[in-house]
Design an enzyme around this catalytic site. Structure first.
Site, short mmCIF file in Angstrom:
data_model
loop_
_atom_site.label_atom_id
_atom_site.label_comp_id
_atom_site.label_asym_id
_atom_site.label_seq_id
_atom_site.Cartn_x
_atom_site.Cartn_y
_atom_site.Cartn_z
N GLY A 109 -20.57 -32.22 84.52
CA GLY A 109 -20.34 -31.04 83.67
C GLY A 109 -21.63 -30.08 83.42
N ASP B 297 -11.23 -35.59 74.57
CA ASP B 297 -11.33 -34.24 74.64
C ASP B 297 -12.67 -34.07 74.09
OD1 ASP B 297 -9.22 -32.23 75.81
OD2 ASP B 297 -10.12 -31.16 74.03
N SER B 298 -13.07 -33.06 74.81
CA SER B 298 -14.55 -32.77 74.64
C SER B 298 -14.98 -31.48 75.20
CB SER B 298 -15.43 -33.71 75.14
OG SER B 298 -15.29 -34.09 76.64
N LYS C 254 -16.36 -39.02 82.92
CA LYS C 254 -15.85 -39.37 81.82
C LYS C 254 -15.65 -40.94 81.87
CE LYS C 254 -13.39 -35.69 79.37
NZ LYS C 254 -12.36 -35.13 78.70
N THR D 182 -7.51 -39.87 81.73
CA THR D 182 -8.40 -38.87 82.14
C THR D 182 -8.42 -38.95 83.85
OG1 THR D 182 -10.41 -37.64 82.30
CG2 THR D 182 -10.59 -39.97 81.99
N ARG E 147 -20.09 -38.56 73.19
CA ARG E 147 -19.13 -39.45 73.67
C ARG E 147 -19.43 -40.79 73.45
NH1 ARG E 147 -18.65 -37.43 78.06
NH2 ARG E 147 -17.09 -36.27 77.46
P1 IMP Z 1 -11.48 -32.14 78.78
O1 IMP Z 1 -11.36 -32.65 79.95
O2 IMP Z 1 -10.42 -31.07 78.54
O3 IMP Z 1 -11.88 -32.70 77.77
O4 IMP Z 1 -12.75 -30.92 79.39
C1 IMP Z 1 -14.07 -31.43 79.13
C2 IMP Z 1 -14.97 -30.58 79.57
O5 IMP Z 1 -16.28 -30.21 78.77
C3 IMP Z 1 -15.53 -31.09 81.08
O6 IMP Z 1 -14.91 -30.57 82.00
C4 IMP Z 1 -17.22 -30.53 80.97
O7 IMP Z 1 -17.14 -29.13 81.38
C5 IMP Z 1 -17.30 -30.38 79.41
N1 IMP Z 1 -17.97 -31.52 79.17
C6 IMP Z 1 -17.58 -32.41 78.10
N2 IMP Z 1 -18.34 -33.72 77.96
C7 IMP Z 1 -19.39 -33.32 78.56
C8 IMP Z 1 -20.30 -34.19 78.89
O8 IMP Z 1 -20.77 -35.16 78.75
N3 IMP Z 1 -21.42 -33.51 79.76
C9 IMP Z 1 -21.13 -32.28 80.43
N4 IMP Z 1 -19.99 -31.76 80.05
C10 IMP Z 1 -19.21 -32.29 79.45
#
Ligand code: IMP
Length: 195
Positions: free
Chosen positions: A151, A67-68, A10, A5, A179
């Protein structure tokens, strides 16, 4: 170990949760000219596995990928896998948060439920794979509150704590977050992989 990442938020949470395992943890941002891959999977699991498989081969090292995203009930699960780019490719967190507030205009508190989801994949260069998931339910606020986290955290209210996720310390967030829960499981798996 590689954490696939570039998200500072994260990485901070992952480093804290995996403390004491005796691992050196590198993020993609610690290297120059790293090949990027497209996150074109249809689910968190597909995307997490795709990233972990690719970078474990690329670096020849144990690799963890997260992925979240945020799933909002009144938006039928959106922004979901599009969470990072909800307001468009390369959108900032603030732009994404503003878009979420616009999309939820007029939705009353009782219908503002939602949850964060996180899938973590760990892949070793010799092909061993593991997956862990975590989720965390809450409500979407009417305005941003709090400066910690990243985020959507300033909009994500935890009714039990009467706080947003962005008002919790790193340690507090890891105890209850999507997470944090996934990382607790993955910690055991990493121990087994390394042991
Ligand atoms: P990824 O990098 O494609 O997994 O996108 C994850 C996106 O989900 C992040 O850019 C945030 O917008 C949102 N996200 C995931 N985890 C969190 C968290 O713990 N807090 C706030 N937003 C989160």
């Amino acid at each position: 170990m590689i954490v696939a990442t570039r998200s500072k938020g994260k990485i901070r949470e992952i480093r804290e949760a995996l403390k004491g395992l005796g691992l050196r943890i590198y993020a993609l941002s610690d290297f120059l000219d790293v090949l990027e891959i497209e996150e074109d999977g249809k689910s968190f699991t597909e995307n997490a596995l795709k990233k972990a498989r690719f970078y474990s081969r690329y670096f020849g090292k144990l690799t963890l990928a997260d992925d979240s995203g945020l799933e909002v009930d009144s938006l039928k699960g959106l922004p979901g896998i599009y969470s990072a780019r909800y307001a468009g490719e390369g959108a900032s967190s603030q732009e994404n948060n503003q878009k979420l507030l616009r999309e939820m205009q007029g939705v009353p508190l009782s219908k503002r439920g939602g949850g964060f989801k996180c899938i973590i994949a760990v892949v070793s260069p010799d092909g061993r794979e593991a997956i862990a998931e975590g989720s965390c339910k809450g409500r979407i606020g009417f305005r941003e509150k709090g400066k910690k986290g990243f985020g959507y955290d300033p909009l994500f209210i935890l009714p039990k704590y009467r706080k947003t996720m962005a008002e919790l310390s790193l340690k507090e967030k890891n105890k209850i977050s999507h997470r944090g829960k996934a990382l607790k499981k993955i910690r055991k798996i990493i121990k087994a992989f390394e042991g």
